[in-house]
Design an enzyme around this catalytic site. Structure first.
Site, PDB file in Angstrom:
ATOM      1  CD  GLU A  20      -1.517  -2.346   1.954  1.00  7.50           C
ATOM      2  OE1 GLU A  20      -2.358  -3.035   2.534  1.00  7.50           O
ATOM      3  OE2 GLU A  20      -0.280  -2.593   1.988  1.00  7.50           O
ATOM      4  N   PRO A  26       9.691 -40.143  -2.833  1.00 16.49           N
ATOM      5  CG  PRO A  26       9.421 -41.799  -4.445  1.00 16.49           C
ATOM      6  CD  PRO A  26      10.446 -40.881  -3.874  1.00 16.49           C
TER       7      PRO A  26
END
Length: 381
Positions: free
Chosen positions: A66, A311
């Site tokens: 902002e 895995p």
């Protein structure tokens, strides 16, 4: 004659378009703003639709989006509309509240995707701005903003980072295994480049001991111009034996390397001497306790964690339910696209993953990329 004000339908289309620009601005900060969320802001002249200014959270998390956009807009911010992907902060931290800056600049209308779940903000910023007479619109492209900001959301609400599992398989659906300390690639250059972009957008990257042993990776981002955006490198290893000989340990001086291990002794001492951060972690049923690992990473400021394998590590995250998104790269078989059902079967086979929503798919050269996500439930807007 002054232009006519937009109809309700026109305004919705304008808001959707402008928030899309703000979301693209926010993406620029991924991997660079932790522990703060990456936010995008756009300031628009409401009568003409001209984009006056754009901003996003800067590296290190400050300044916020902002004030960056407001500084760029200068006096033209008065009476303008501001689009922000996350509620402006309303608390005094290392910088003044963004809500105060919005009011001081004279913004007439604020459009926000999400309410900030941080208890220091959590609606207070929007309430302060609304009470000052600024028109506030909430919920524009909230689902997209939710996934972009999810690292911040789960760090605040669940004390863990956003977890993204990256899985690459061949056309046969099998995971390649490196040999002799060298990786085996089954996907092409475009898919591998996308994987390196994922590294640049992460705060940390994690692998298991087996991947270090088999592939000897350095886990850096090797896209041109993005080397400085390489994430913190994290290894899980119940036993640290042999790790000091790998590239990760030898390159610890070039970027942070953290080892979560239950071991203590000469092996961890050797790694520490090379600059590796050692984090003692308890074993439960013979495995490192992942909830402790993720909480420790969140406490150190990590908001986005990329899990590259292998895995056994994927399956461990799945067993604990500690993942948000799965990105599957699969080589095409004879040029035929990978089907959704086929991809789901692969995820079930390699890591026990099931029940996710397909969020995105795209072709990358001779490979397909499919993005699956957990159901996010109700998004707080």
């Amino acid at each position: 004659m002054p232009p006519k004000p937009p109809t309700a339908g026109d305004q919705q289309r304008i808001d959707h378009h402008m928030m899309g620009i703000a979301l693209r601005m926010a993406r620029r900060g991924l991997g660079r703003t932790a522990p703060n969320p990456t936010v995008g802001a756009v300031i628009v002249e409401p009568q003409t639709g001209e984009v006056i200014a754009r901003g996003w959270t800067q590296p290190g998390g400050r300044p916020h989006a902002e004030p960056v956009a407001l500084a760029q807009a200068g006096a033209r911010a008065r009476g303008a509309t501001m689009y922000v992907t996350l509620e402006p902060c309303s608390h005094h931290g290392k910088t003044p509240p963004c809500s105060d800056a919005v009011l001081a600049a004279g913004i007439a209308r604020l459009v926000v995707s999400l309410q900030d779940p941080d208890p220091r903000v959590s609606g207070r910023g929007l309430e302060q701005i609304r009470r000052a007479g600024v028109a506030v619109t909430r919920g524009i492209r909230a689902e997209e903003a939710h996934w972009l900001t999810r690292g911040h959301i789960v760090r605040v609400t669940e004390r863990r980072p956003f977890v993204q599992l990256k899985i690459a398989v061949g056309a046969d659906g099998k995971v390649p295994r490196g040999t002799g300390g060298a990786p085996l690639f089954v996907t092409g250059a475009e898919a591998r480049a996308r994987g390196h972009l994922m590294r640049a957008e992460a705060d940390a990257i994690l692998v298991g001991h087996g991947t270090v042993r088999d592939d000897d990776p350095d886990l850096t981002c090797r896209l041109p111009g993005l080397a400085e955006r390489s994430p913190r490198r994290v290894v899980l290893a119940a036993d640290a034996a042999g790790l000091a000989e790998n590239r990760l340990a030898r390159g610890a001086g070039l970027g942070p390397v953290q080892l979560f291990t239950a071991a203590a002794g000469p092996a961890t001492q050797a790694l520490s001497a090379l600059g590796v951060e050692i984090t003692p972690t308890r074993l439960v049923a013979g495995r490192l306790w992942l909830p402790d690992v993720l909480e420790s990473l969140a406490q150190s400021g990590i908001t986005r964690l990329l899990v590259e394998g292998g895995p056994g590590v994927w399956a461990s995250f799945v067993r604990h339910g500690l993942f948000d998104e799965v990105v599957l790269f699969q080589a095409r078989d004879g040029g035929l696209p990978v089907s959704e059902n086929g991809a789901r079967a692969v995820l079930q086979a390699v890591a026990g993953i099931a029940g996710l929503d397909l969020a995105e798919r795209r072709r990358l050269g001779g490979d397909d990329m499919l993005v699956f996500r957990q159901r996010s439930g109700r998004v707080s807007v």
